[in-house]
Every structure is written in C-alpha cells, then in structure tokens.
Scaffold this active site. Structure first.
Site, PDB file in Angstrom:
ATOM      1  N   HIS A   1       0.855  -1.190   0.000  1.00 21.16           N
ATOM      2  CA  HIS A   1       0.000   0.000   0.000  1.00 21.16           C
ATOM      3  C   HIS A   1       0.888   1.237   0.000  1.00 21.16           C
ATOM      4  CE1 HIS A   1      -3.906  -1.853   1.811  1.00 21.16           C
ATOM      5  NE2 HIS A   1      -3.285  -2.731   1.034  1.00 21.16           N
TER       6      HIS A   1
ATOM      7  N   GLU B   1       0.921   3.882   1.820  1.00 23.31           N
ATOM      8  CA  GLU B   1       1.398   4.318   3.140  1.00 23.31           C
ATOM      9  C   GLU B   1       2.553   3.450   3.636  1.00 23.31           C
ATOM     10  OE1 GLU B   1      -3.221   4.619   3.396  1.00 23.31           O
ATOM     11  OE2 GLU B   1      -1.733   3.468   2.258  1.00 23.31           O
TER      12      GLU B   1
ATOM     13  N   CYS C   1      -6.298   2.010   5.624  1.00 18.55           N
ATOM     14  CA  CYS C   1      -6.931   0.767   6.052  1.00 18.55           C
ATOM     15  C   CYS C   1      -6.387   0.386   7.440  1.00 18.55           C
ATOM     16  CB  CYS C   1      -6.632  -0.333   5.032  1.00 18.55           C
ATOM     17  SG  CYS C   1      -4.914  -0.904   5.074  1.00 18.55           S
TER      18      CYS C   1
END
Length: 149
Positions: free
Chosen positions: A51, A53, A81
């Site tokens: 992801h 991040e 998430c």
C-alpha cells in the site's frame, strides 16, 4: 502548505492509476521537505502489503536511518486501512493528512479509529478532507474505467 503536499500525494496516485493500480498516493514530510513518496503497488508486486502508506513509511525509515518517524507528517489521498493505520501508529508519525474518507475500509475515523485509540502507546493527530474532491474523484474515475473493461 497542506494543499501543496496533498497535490504531491495526488501525483503519486496518478502514477498508480496509470499502472492499473488503485490510485492511492502518499508522501511523508519532515521539516518542510518531502522525504518519501509512494503509491499503491499491490497488483504489480503481488504483495498485499504494498500500500502507498506502507511503502512511504519504509522509504522514510530508510532515508532517516531508523523506524521512528517522529517529527514526520504523512499525506495520503484516501483514509488508511487497518494495516496502514497500525503502521502509522507504530512508526510514530506525528500528523496524518487525509484527502478523502473510506467508509468501507477506513481506520482513521470511518470504520475504526486506530490512529487515535487511547489504548495504544502513540496517537496521531489527523487532519481530514484535504483536497477531498480531487482525492475522491481520481478513485471514482478509476473504478468507472475499470467497470467499462
């Protein structure tokens, strides 16, 4: 400055869009300098943890030579998430700037609020809805294009 940095995160999201990845971008800023940039690469790498991040946190840690990202701010186009929210807390990010919320998987205020859970040893200050329309529009455009295929 928050709009400027979110526009930089949007540039990363557009890179993901061009690759057919879900268009989420992230940047990490320390002392008014971008020290890490990333975008989703789950499909390209076949890695469920790739992801934006997580990749940005890894790159910032490498740039700073340690895992503690105190003094750093993370800008992300879509609400993190649960996995990413946990990583943000564990990395000791100071502030999290979110473009648009994610009611289906968001963990910084939507479904959960991991980044501000007082049971954890670190809490992150969150600034919501930075360039919200732009951040949600790129997602809408991506999924509209995907449905046409």
């Amino acid at each position: 400055m928050k709009d400027f940095y979110m526009k930089e995160a949007l540039k990363e999201a557009r890179k993901a869009f061009e690759l057919g990845e879900i268009p989420i971008g992230a940047i990490i800023v320390r002392d008014n300098e971008i020290i890490a940039r990333a975008y989703n690469l789950r499909e390209s790498t076949k890695d469920p943890t790739a992801h934006a991040e997580i990749l940005a946190i890894r790159r910032a840690s490498e740039a700073l030579g340690g895992w503690r990202l105190t003094g750093c701010d993370l800008y992300v186009t879509i609400e993190p998430c649960p996995m990413c929210a946990g990583a943000i807390v564990m990395a000791r990010i100071n502030r999290l700037f979110i473009g648009s919320m994610d009611p289906k998987a968001g963990s910084a205020g939507s479904l959960y609020n991991i980044v501000d859970d007082n049971r954890l040893n670190h809490r992150v200050k969150v600034i919501y809805n930075v360039l919200s329309s732009e951040c949600s529009n790129i997602m809408k455009e991506f999924f509209k294009k995907l449905r046409k295929k």
